[in-house]
Design a protein around this motif. Structure first.
Motif, PDB file in Angstrom:
ATOM      1  N   GLU A  88     -33.173 -15.472  34.723  1.00 34.09           N
ATOM      2  CA  GLU A  88     -32.344 -15.430  33.519  1.00 34.09           C
ATOM      3  C   GLU A  88     -32.394 -16.752  32.757  1.00 34.09           C
ATOM      4  O   GLU A  88     -31.812 -16.865  31.679  1.00 34.09           O
ATOM      5  N   GLU A  89     -33.100 -17.739  33.283  1.00 39.30           N
ATOM      6  CA  GLU A  89     -33.239 -19.037  32.612  1.00 39.30           C
ATOM      7  C   GLU A  89     -33.859 -18.810  31.239  1.00 39.30           C
ATOM      8  O   GLU A  89     -34.828 -18.054  31.111  1.00 39.30           O
ATOM      9  N   PRO A  90     -33.314 -19.405  30.173  1.00 39.63           N
ATOM     10  CA  PRO A  90     -33.778 -19.127  28.811  1.00 39.63           C
ATOM     11  C   PRO A  90     -35.270 -19.369  28.583  1.00 39.63           C
ATOM     12  O   PRO A  90     -35.928 -18.587  27.882  1.00 39.63           O
ATOM     13  N   GLY A  91     -35.822 -20.420  29.146  1.00 43.41           N
ATOM     14  CA  GLY A  91     -37.257 -20.676  28.989  1.00 43.41           C
ATOM     15  C   GLY A  91     -38.101 -19.589  29.637  1.00 43.41           C
ATOM     16  O   GLY A  91     -39.132 -19.178  29.098  1.00 43.41           O
ATOM     17  N   TYR A  92     -37.656 -19.115  30.791  1.00 43.98           N
ATOM     18  CA  TYR A  92     -38.371 -18.012  31.441  1.00 43.98           C
ATOM     19  C   TYR A  92     -38.304 -16.768  30.556  1.00 43.98           C
ATOM     20  O   TYR A  92     -39.315 -16.082  30.338  1.00 43.98           O
ATOM     21  N   GLN A  93     -37.125 -16.474  30.051  1.00 46.40           N
ATOM     22  CA  GLN A  93     -36.952 -15.301  29.195  1.00 46.40           C
ATOM     23  C   GLN A  93     -37.818 -15.379  27.940  1.00 46.40           C
ATOM     24  O   GLN A  93     -38.292 -14.363  27.447  1.00 46.40           O
ATOM     25  N   ALA A  94     -38.025 -16.594  27.423  1.00 44.46           N
ATOM     26  CA  ALA A  94     -38.812 -16.786  26.192  1.00 44.46           C
ATOM     27  C   ALA A  94     -40.316 -16.865  26.446  1.00 44.46           C
ATOM     28  O   ALA A  94     -41.088 -16.922  25.495  1.00 44.46           O
ATOM     29  N   GLY A  95     -40.740 -16.894  27.715  1.00 47.35           N
ATOM     30  CA  GLY A  95     -42.164 -16.931  28.023  1.00 47.35           C
ATOM     31  C   GLY A  95     -42.759 -18.319  28.181  1.00 47.35           C
ATOM     32  O   GLY A  95     -43.979 -18.484  28.132  1.00 47.35           O
ATOM     33  N   ALA A  96     -41.932 -19.339  28.402  1.00 46.36           N
ATOM     34  CA  ALA A  96     -42.436 -20.704  28.552  1.00 46.36           C
ATOM     35  C   ALA A  96     -43.135 -20.927  29.893  1.00 46.36           C
ATOM     36  O   ALA A  96     -43.968 -21.827  30.002  1.00 46.36           O
ATOM     37  N   TYR A  97     -42.818 -20.117  30.887  1.00 44.69           N
ATOM     38  CA  TYR A  97     -43.342 -20.356  32.232  1.00 44.69           C
ATOM     39  C   TYR A  97     -44.385 -19.317  32.622  1.00 44.69           C
ATOM     40  O   TYR A  97     -44.251 -18.142  32.303  1.00 44.69           O
ATOM     41  N   ARG A  98     -45.403 -19.775  33.355  1.00 40.87           N
ATOM     42  CA  ARG A  98     -46.438 -18.842  33.825  1.00 40.87           C
ATOM     43  C   ARG A  98     -46.024 -18.173  35.132  1.00 40.87           C
ATOM     44  O   ARG A  98     -46.446 -17.065  35.433  1.00 40.87           O
ATOM     45  N   ASP A  99     -45.226 -18.877  35.940  1.00 42.34           N
ATOM     46  CA  ASP A  99     -44.743 -18.286  37.183  1.00 42.34           C
ATOM     47  C   ASP A  99     -43.565 -19.087  37.714  1.00 42.34           C
ATOM     48  O   ASP A  99     -43.237 -20.147  37.189  1.00 42.34           O
ATOM     49  N   VAL A 100     -42.950 -18.545  38.751  1.00 44.50           N
ATOM     50  CA  VAL A 100     -41.800 -19.188  39.381  1.00 44.50           C
ATOM     51  C   VAL A 100     -42.010 -19.166  40.887  1.00 44.50           C
ATOM     52  O   VAL A 100     -42.284 -18.112  41.468  1.00 44.50           O
ATOM     53  N   LEU A 101     -41.886 -20.332  41.513  1.00 41.20           N
ATOM     54  CA  LEU A 101     -41.856 -20.426  42.964  1.00 41.20           C
ATOM     55  C   LEU A 101     -40.386 -20.501  43.350  1.00 41.20           C
ATOM     56  O   LEU A 101     -39.691 -21.461  42.994  1.00 41.20           O
ATOM     57  N   LEU A 102     -39.901 -19.479  44.034  1.00 42.81           N
ATOM     58  CA  LEU A 102     -38.504 -19.418  44.454  1.00 42.81           C
ATOM     59  C   LEU A 102     -38.481 -19.173  45.955  1.00 42.81           C
ATOM     60  O   LEU A 102     -38.981 -18.150  46.434  1.00 42.81           O
TER      61      LEU A 102
END
Length: 181
Positions: A69-83
């Motif tokens: 739900e992070e705004p940058g993730y929602q806007a497409g700024a990130y290629r992937d997430v390591l969680l």
């Protein structure tokens, strides 16, 4: 439960991230009391490459909501997430570390290994800001390690984790994050 979250930037997304910085900070302000460490990763020319957040959340569902739900993730700024689940072996936050030394840089070091139920040896020392194993969703297996530290060079940071123990090691320039004071 502690979680390590690393949003990796999509190439060319720095202008979008810069444009969204206030939205990002406002979102993170909601989690400030739960943060163990946070901050951007970047290249030697200070181009953003990602965003690290280590925090204590109630469960994996809350961690996934935080990450996606992070705004940058929602806007497409990130290629992937390591969680990943994580364990704070130092038992402190980056704010407990202090101001550090001006002759040193800060780094994120990630080590990845074959899943193992056994504990892994992690570094210790005054240069460590945060350190802990990356764990499976149920916490039963160690999948690697995440270390935030202050040292003189990327080469020194690379030596923090043993290549004999980790199949892959990544080193990223990193710095304390959050709203400027």
């Amino acid at each position: 439960m502690e979680f390590f979250c690393y949003h990796r930037d999509r190439p060319g997304s720095t202008p979008l991230r810069t444009e969204m910085v206030e939205e990002h900070w406002a979102y993170m302000d909601r989690f400030a009391a739960r943060m163990i460490a946070r901050g951007p990763t970047f290249t030697s020319d200070e181009t953003l490459t990602g965003s690290v957040h280590i925090l204590d959340l109630p469960d994996a569902t809350a961690a996934r909501a935080f990450a996606f739900e992070e705004p940058g993730y929602q806007a497409g700024a990130y290629r992937d997430v390591l969680l990943r689940r994580w364990h704070n072996t130092l038992g402190r936050t980056m704010w407990d570390f202090g101001d550090g030394r001006t002759d040193r840089n800060r780094y994120l070091v990630l080590g990845f290994c074959e899943p193992t139920p056994d504990d892994i040896d992690l570094p210790d020392g005054n240069e460590l800001i945060a350190c802990g194993p990356l764990l499976s969703d149920d916490g039963a297996a160690v999948l690697g390690a995440a270390v935030l530290l202050e040292t003189t060079s990327a080469g020194d940071a690379q030596q923090t984790l043993s290549p004999a123990r980790f199949a892959a090691i990544e080193v990223h320039q990193w710095d304390f994050g959050g709203r400027p004071t």
